[in-house]
Motif scaffolding. Structure first.
Motif, PDB file in Angstrom:
ATOM      1  N   GLU A 114      46.447  45.939  40.748  1.00 36.93           N
ATOM      2  CA  GLU A 114      45.826  46.170  39.444  1.00 36.93           C
ATOM      3  C   GLU A 114      44.354  45.775  39.460  1.00 36.93           C
ATOM      4  O   GLU A 114      43.510  46.470  38.885  1.00 36.93           O
ATOM      5  N   PHE A 115      44.040  44.664  40.124  1.00 34.06           N
ATOM      6  CA  PHE A 115      42.650  44.229  40.259  1.00 34.06           C
ATOM      7  C   PHE A 115      41.825  45.298  40.966  1.00 34.06           C
ATOM      8  O   PHE A 115      40.747  45.672  40.510  1.00 34.06           O
ATOM      9  N   ALA A 116      42.336  45.824  42.071  1.00 28.28           N
ATOM     10  CA  ALA A 116      41.600  46.829  42.834  1.00 28.28           C
ATOM     11  C   ALA A 116      41.426  48.118  42.035  1.00 28.28           C
ATOM     12  O   ALA A 116      40.358  48.740  42.083  1.00 28.28           O
ATOM     13  N   GLN A 117      42.446  48.510  41.286  1.00 32.47           N
ATOM     14  CA  GLN A 117      42.331  49.723  40.485  1.00 32.47           C
ATOM     15  C   GLN A 117      41.304  49.566  39.375  1.00 32.47           C
ATOM     16  O   GLN A 117      40.551  50.488  39.087  1.00 32.47           O
ATOM     17  N   LYS A 118      41.247  48.396  38.762  1.00 34.65           N
ATOM     18  CA  LYS A 118      40.258  48.148  37.711  1.00 34.65           C
ATOM     19  C   LYS A 118      38.855  48.071  38.295  1.00 34.65           C
ATOM     20  O   LYS A 118      37.902  48.564  37.704  1.00 34.65           O
ATOM     21  N   TYR A 120      37.685  49.196  41.369  1.00 38.98           N
ATOM     22  CA  TYR A 120      37.192  50.334  42.142  1.00 38.98           C
ATOM     23  C   TYR A 120      37.699  51.676  41.634  1.00 38.98           C
ATOM     24  O   TYR A 120      37.274  52.707  42.140  1.00 38.98           O
ATOM     25  N   GLY A 121      38.589  51.685  40.660  1.00 36.41           N
ATOM     26  CA  GLY A 121      39.122  52.929  40.120  1.00 36.41           C
ATOM     27  C   GLY A 121      40.181  53.532  41.039  1.00 36.41           C
ATOM     28  O   GLY A 121      40.219  53.255  42.235  1.00 36.41           O
TER      29      GLY A 121
END
Length: 124
Positions: A114-118, A120-121
């Protein structure tokens, strides 16, 4: 337990402006340091597994469940270690976060995702 993953992410994001682990490669760390961090993560995974056994969610003689829990804990702890190094987190805090991540197991990996998606998209 949502607060624990939020706490881990908040601490990891608290100091992004600090020096970035001096451009270290994952292969630059001594085996002793990896051994210690993996040991802390595995201990967290063992505690998590034992708590599941005590609650009746897992059977003590089901060794594949234990091995799966330990593998997931080691991976989550390794990710936490690398993120802490990236954020230049103090060593004692790093060890604590690695143990917490090892205990959280798949929940920690989901929090990292979730951190990476927020940050870096989502990639198509």
């Amino acid at each position: 337990m949502r607060w624990a993953s939020s706490l881990v992410l908040a601490v990891l994001l608290a100091w992004p402006w600090l020096a970035r682990a001096a451009d270290k490669d994952p292969l630059d760390y001594p085996i002793r340091q990896y051994g210690f961090m993996l040991g802390v993560a595995l201990l967290g995974g063992l505690v998590s597994w034992w708590a599941k056994v005590r609650k009746g969610e897992a059977r003590a003689w089901h060794l594949t469940g234990l091995v799966g829990e330990l593998c997931t804990s080691a991976f989550a702890g390794l990710l936490a270690f690398w993120l802490c190094e990236w954020a230049a987190t103090p060593p004692l805090l790093t060890a604590s976060l690695v143990g917490i991540s090892g205990h959280m197991g798949t929940r920690a990996i989901t929090a990292f995702e979730e951190f990476a998606q927020k940050k870096y998209g989502a990639k198509p």
